[in-house]
Design a protein around this motif. Structure first.
Motif, PDB file in Angstrom:
ATOM      1  N   ASN A 208       0.876  -1.177  -0.035  1.00  0.00           N
ATOM      2  CA  ASN A 208       0.048  -0.286   0.020  1.00  0.00           C
ATOM      3  C   ASN A 208       0.748   1.411   0.071  1.00  0.00           C
ATOM      4  O   ASN A 208       1.511   1.599   0.860  1.00  0.00           O
ATOM      5  CB  ASN A 208      -0.919  -0.123   1.420  1.00  0.00           C
ATOM      6  N   ASN A 209       0.716   2.005  -1.031  1.00  0.00           N
ATOM      7  CA  ASN A 209       1.775   3.038  -1.177  1.00  0.00           C
ATOM      8  C   ASN A 209       1.286   4.434  -0.755  1.00  0.00           C
ATOM      9  O   ASN A 209       2.132   5.224  -0.204  1.00  0.00           O
ATOM     10  CB  ASN A 209       1.589   3.644  -2.669  1.00  0.00           C
ATOM     11  N   VAL A 210       0.005   4.221   0.299  1.00  0.00           N
ATOM     12  CA  VAL A 210      -0.680   5.473   0.998  1.00  0.00           C
ATOM     13  C   VAL A 210      -0.097   5.065   2.417  1.00  0.00           C
ATOM     14  O   VAL A 210       0.676   6.086   3.158  1.00  0.00           O
ATOM     15  CB  VAL A 210      -2.107   5.313   0.810  1.00  0.00           C
ATOM     16  N   SER A 211      -0.375   3.869   2.870  1.00  0.00           N
ATOM     17  CA  SER A 211      -0.021   3.555   4.441  1.00  0.00           C
ATOM     18  C   SER A 211       1.261   3.060   4.463  1.00  0.00           C
ATOM     19  O   SER A 211       1.833   2.926   5.601  1.00  0.00           O
ATOM     20  CB  SER A 211      -1.250   2.609   4.988  1.00  0.00           C
ATOM     21  N   HIS A 212       1.950   2.745   3.227  1.00  0.00           N
ATOM     22  CA  HIS A 212       3.240   1.986   3.482  1.00  0.00           C
ATOM     23  C   HIS A 212       3.306   0.903   4.346  1.00  0.00           C
ATOM     24  O   HIS A 212       4.162   0.569   5.093  1.00  0.00           O
ATOM     25  CB  HIS A 212       4.207   3.171   4.014  1.00  0.00           C
ATOM     26  N   ARG A 213       2.198   0.100   3.988  1.00  0.00           N
ATOM     27  CA  ARG A 213       2.172  -1.253   4.890  1.00  0.00           C
ATOM     28  C   ARG A 213       2.040  -2.559   3.709  1.00  0.00           C
ATOM     29  O   ARG A 213       1.310  -2.283   2.516  1.00  0.00           O
ATOM     30  CB  ARG A 213       1.106  -1.262   5.867  1.00  0.00           C
ATOM     31  N   VAL A 214       2.198  -3.773   3.947  1.00  0.00           N
ATOM     32  CA  VAL A 214       2.011  -4.721   3.527  1.00  0.00           C
ATOM     33  C   VAL A 214       0.580  -4.987   3.386  1.00  0.00           C
ATOM     34  O   VAL A 214       0.029  -5.171   4.468  1.00  0.00           O
ATOM     35  CB  VAL A 214       2.869  -5.930   3.815  1.00  0.00           C
TER      36      VAL A 214
END
Length: 224
Positions: A208-214
């Motif tokens: 997830n490029n917004v939350s920077h999470r897998v």
């Protein structure tokens, strides 16, 4: 005794020299084995990428909800046949894409770019869009994978309303699942079969490029 002493010293020196020599030879063998292993791995990776499977990253939202931005997918390059890696023809052709397949292909307007869309129309099909609804050979197409974000508007003749077209032989009509935000065959026409690189099979990673999470829930999901 002196001679024996010298012989013992010579033997010890010989042992040290031999070990050094063995050490150098072993190092060369180890380096050679590592180099051979690396070359083999590279060759295998190239063969896999060229003929069997290739990884792609999804940079846009045109295939939401099936594929999201940041998904990384594996594409089966043998799905439809064995292609010439230096040309656009098949060495061995198994079958053509089926309606509903999600495929990666060379964008007809700029073949340096790869696009991913869903196959909607097969060769010979009559395709029409009426009020956002796709009709194939006069019958509404059942599409449980489609997302609509905007209401139907009459001043969107290409997006929401499209006159009937006939898919030429050896070509396919493709569309994105995010139907209101997809640049596809409605705008630029058909995809030749020899430009299709393979069939998208599975999501192997998702970020997830917004939350920077897998996005663990998407990993391992088959693409249908």
């Amino acid at each position: 005794m002196l001679a024996l002493s010298f012989r013992n010293r010579e033997d010890k020196e010989a042992d040290i020299t031999e070990k050094r020599t063995l050490g150098k030879t072993g190092g060369k063998n180890l380096f050679r084995e590592m180099a051979e292993g690396l070359v083999t791995a590279i060759v295998v990776a190239l063969l896999l990428k060229t003929f069997i499977i290739q990884a792609f990253r999804i940079p846009s939202g045109s295939m939401i909800p099936t594929l999201d931005v940041g998904d990384q997918i594996l594409v089966a390059k043998l799905a439809y046949g064995i292609r010439d890696p230096f040309g656009d023809h098949y060495w061995i052709h198994f079958s053509g894409p089926r309606r509903g397949d999600v495929v990666v292909f060379r964008y007809p307007k700029d073949e340096s770019k790869d696009f991913i869309k869903r196959v909607i129309g097969l060769p010979g099909d009559h395709i029409q869009v009426r009020g956002k609804k796709v009709f194939v050979n006069g019958t509404p197409l059942s599409e449980n994978y489609v997302q609509y974000l905007q209401p139907f508007v009459t001043d969107e003749p290409t997006r929401d309303v499209m006159k009937e077209v006939v898919v030429p032989a050896g070509s396919y009509f493709v569309m994105g699942d995010n139907r209101d935000d997809s640049y596809d065959s409605r705008y630029w026409g058909f995809v030749r079969e020899n430009k299709i690189l393979g069939k998208a099979e599975i999501i192997y990673w998702s970020w997830n490029n917004v939350s920077h999470r897998v996005r663990f829930s998407r990993i391992g999901r088959k693409i249908r």
